[in-house]
Design a protein around this motif. Sequence first.
Motif, short mmCIF file in Angstrom:
data_model
loop_
_atom_site.label_atom_id
_atom_site.label_comp_id
_atom_site.label_asym_id
_atom_site.label_seq_id
_atom_site.Cartn_x
_atom_site.Cartn_y
_atom_site.Cartn_z
N THR A 68 0.84 -1.21 0.00
CA THR A 68 0.00 0.00 0.00
C THR A 68 0.87 1.25 0.00
N GLY A 69 1.93 1.24 0.79
CA GLY A 69 2.83 2.39 0.84
C GLY A 69 3.45 2.69 -0.51
N ARG A 70 3.87 1.65 -1.22
CA ARG A 70 4.47 1.86 -2.54
C ARG A 70 3.44 2.43 -3.51
N ARG A 71 2.24 1.92 -3.42
CA ARG A 71 1.18 2.45 -4.29
C ARG A 71 0.94 3.93 -4.00
N VAL A 72 0.88 4.28 -2.71
CA VAL A 72 0.65 5.68 -2.34
C VAL A 72 1.78 6.57 -2.83
N VAL A 73 3.02 6.11 -2.65
CA VAL A 73 4.17 6.92 -3.05
C VAL A 73 4.14 7.21 -4.55
N LEU A 74 3.97 6.19 -5.37
CA LEU A 74 4.01 6.42 -6.82
C LEU A 74 2.80 7.22 -7.29
N THR A 75 1.65 7.00 -6.69
CA THR A 75 0.48 7.80 -7.07
C THR A 75 0.67 9.25 -6.67
N HIS A 76 1.26 9.46 -5.50
CA HIS A 76 1.60 10.81 -5.05
C HIS A 76 2.50 11.51 -6.07
N GLU A 77 3.57 10.84 -6.47
CA GLU A 77 4.50 11.44 -7.43
C GLU A 77 3.84 11.65 -8.78
N MET A 78 3.02 10.70 -9.20
CA MET A 78 2.34 10.84 -10.49
C MET A 78 1.38 12.02 -10.47
N THR A 79 0.82 12.31 -9.30
CA THR A 79 -0.02 13.50 -9.18
C THR A 79 0.78 14.76 -9.47
N HIS A 80 1.99 14.82 -8.94
CA HIS A 80 2.85 15.97 -9.25
C HIS A 80 3.10 16.09 -10.75
N VAL A 81 3.37 14.97 -11.40
CA VAL A 81 3.62 15.00 -12.84
C VAL A 81 2.40 15.56 -13.58
N ALA A 82 1.22 15.04 -13.24
CA ALA A 82 -0.01 15.49 -13.92
C ALA A 82 -0.26 16.97 -13.68
N VAL A 83 -0.12 17.40 -12.44
CA VAL A 83 -0.38 18.79 -12.10
C VAL A 83 0.61 19.72 -12.80
N ARG A 84 1.88 19.34 -12.81
CA ARG A 84 2.91 20.20 -13.39
C ARG A 84 2.77 20.29 -14.91
N GLN A 85 2.19 19.25 -15.52
CA GLN A 85 1.97 19.30 -16.96
C GLN A 85 0.78 20.18 -17.34
N SER A 86 -0.11 20.42 -16.41
CA SER A 86 -1.38 21.05 -16.78
C SER A 86 -1.69 22.32 -15.99
N THR A 87 -0.73 22.86 -15.26
CA THR A 87 -0.91 24.14 -14.58
C THR A 87 0.28 25.04 -14.90
N THR A 88 0.16 26.29 -14.52
CA THR A 88 1.17 27.27 -14.94
C THR A 88 1.82 28.03 -13.79
N SER A 89 1.50 27.68 -12.56
CA SER A 89 2.07 28.41 -11.42
C SER A 89 2.14 27.49 -10.21
N ALA A 90 3.13 27.74 -9.36
CA ALA A 90 3.27 26.96 -8.13
C ALA A 90 2.18 27.35 -7.13
N VAL A 91 1.90 26.43 -6.22
CA VAL A 91 0.98 26.69 -5.12
C VAL A 91 1.74 26.51 -3.82
N PRO A 92 1.21 26.98 -2.69
CA PRO A 92 1.87 26.71 -1.40
C PRO A 92 2.11 25.22 -1.21
N ILE A 93 3.22 24.88 -0.59
CA ILE A 93 3.66 23.49 -0.55
C ILE A 93 2.66 22.57 0.15
N TRP A 94 1.93 23.08 1.14
CA TRP A 94 0.98 22.20 1.82
C TRP A 94 -0.12 21.75 0.87
#
Length: 449
Positions: A297-323
């Motif tokens: 489960t932890g491995r699944r969460v980690v890779l899905t977490h990182e993949m979320t960053h990939v998706a967001v960074r491909q489709s947005t234009t500005s950073a958000v607060p880190i939280w």
Amino acid sequence: MGRWASVVVLVLAGVAVLALALAGVVGSNGASATRPRPSTSGPPGDSATPAPDRDQQQLDALTALLAARRHAVLTHDRAAWLATVDPRDPRFQNAQGAVFDHLAGVPFSDWSYQYVGRAPDLSSQRRRELGGEAWVARVLAGYRLRGFDTTTSYAEQDLTVVRRDTQWFVASTSDGGTAPQPWDLGAVHVARGDHVLVLGTAAPATLRQYATLGDRAVRQVSGVWGTRWSRKAVLVAPRGQHEFGQLLLRDDAGLDQVAAVTTGDLGGGSGAAEPSGRAGNDRVVINPAAFARLGSTGRRVVLTHEMTHVAVRQSTTSAVPIWLSEGFADFVGYSGTGVSRRVGAGDLLAQVRAGHGPTHLPSSDDFDPTRTTIAPSYSASWLACSLIADTYGTDQLVALYRRAATAPTDGSAPDPEQQLESAFRRVLGTTTAAFTRDWLRYVNRLARP
């Protein structure tokens, strides 16, 4: 950034953030390197500033040398690659032959070099060792992966070049700073999934496991964030934590907390990213030591977490607060796992019960693994995003993120805190301060027995 361990790295250690406008390019159009702004130091071995003709001759020779190396990589011509290497140094010849062999299976769509300028002069002893006219060129080695990259990934290299009779050769890559790539660390294996490419020095069986997890992560992210992104990703799999640190240009301090990191270029600075500000060459780099300590489960969460960053960074234009960035990635990562919030955020809730709970939403300092234990900050951020989804719905959480991550249209510099405040008001009808109070009450309520 990865759950249980990871750090958001938008652009790493200046590897790609250089003044590319000053640089000539050896790329797909075969353009030659042009002379940079006048240098205050001459080429090694000459105390005076070089004559313009000699300076340009050196740059012309470098351009030809780099063009030959580029062509050798793209045509898989090992002999042509070695023909650019100093014939008087068999050890370096062997090392460069190994590098070429290591990258042979990587599906490059392009390989290029960008000249930045002269590195510091070689010492007199080093010049004597080389035994010829020599200098160190600072370049960016760039590449794209076929079917995945829309922008070029650059890594800085200091290449020592030496003249033998009338011909110039690469004599060293270790006389200055060089940012290692996977093929500099060992033989690179490649595995493919439906949506991901995995490459690295880890065992092929490990890469195949990562590909399966990566495909699942892409599908899960698309189910929450939507499909307005490439739904493709590149995972990098080193053999151990030391190699993981080498790829990130970091020592081992704090890396045992980091299971994976998303890296790449964003627009508006490096010259390598999409003009829109969206990422086009992200890499999810996995720390095998920390990743292996996780359950399924932890491995699944980690890779899905990182993949979320990939998706967001491909489709947005500005950073958000880190939280918000880390909390949303955890929210997507935990979706469908069955992990309760009291269990998943147990580290944070234990601090609250001990009287050491948070007083504000996590900041960048709270995610620095060299300064603190970062897991409670991920938990705090996850609970913040979970509260938004509980109160307003997942669609509104996504809408809040998208609005906060949209750069101003007037060309002004983005202010992540101000943009989020505006998004809170327009999307949710509340304020950051009011939400923070609600979140603190929620965290304290969860901490009760």
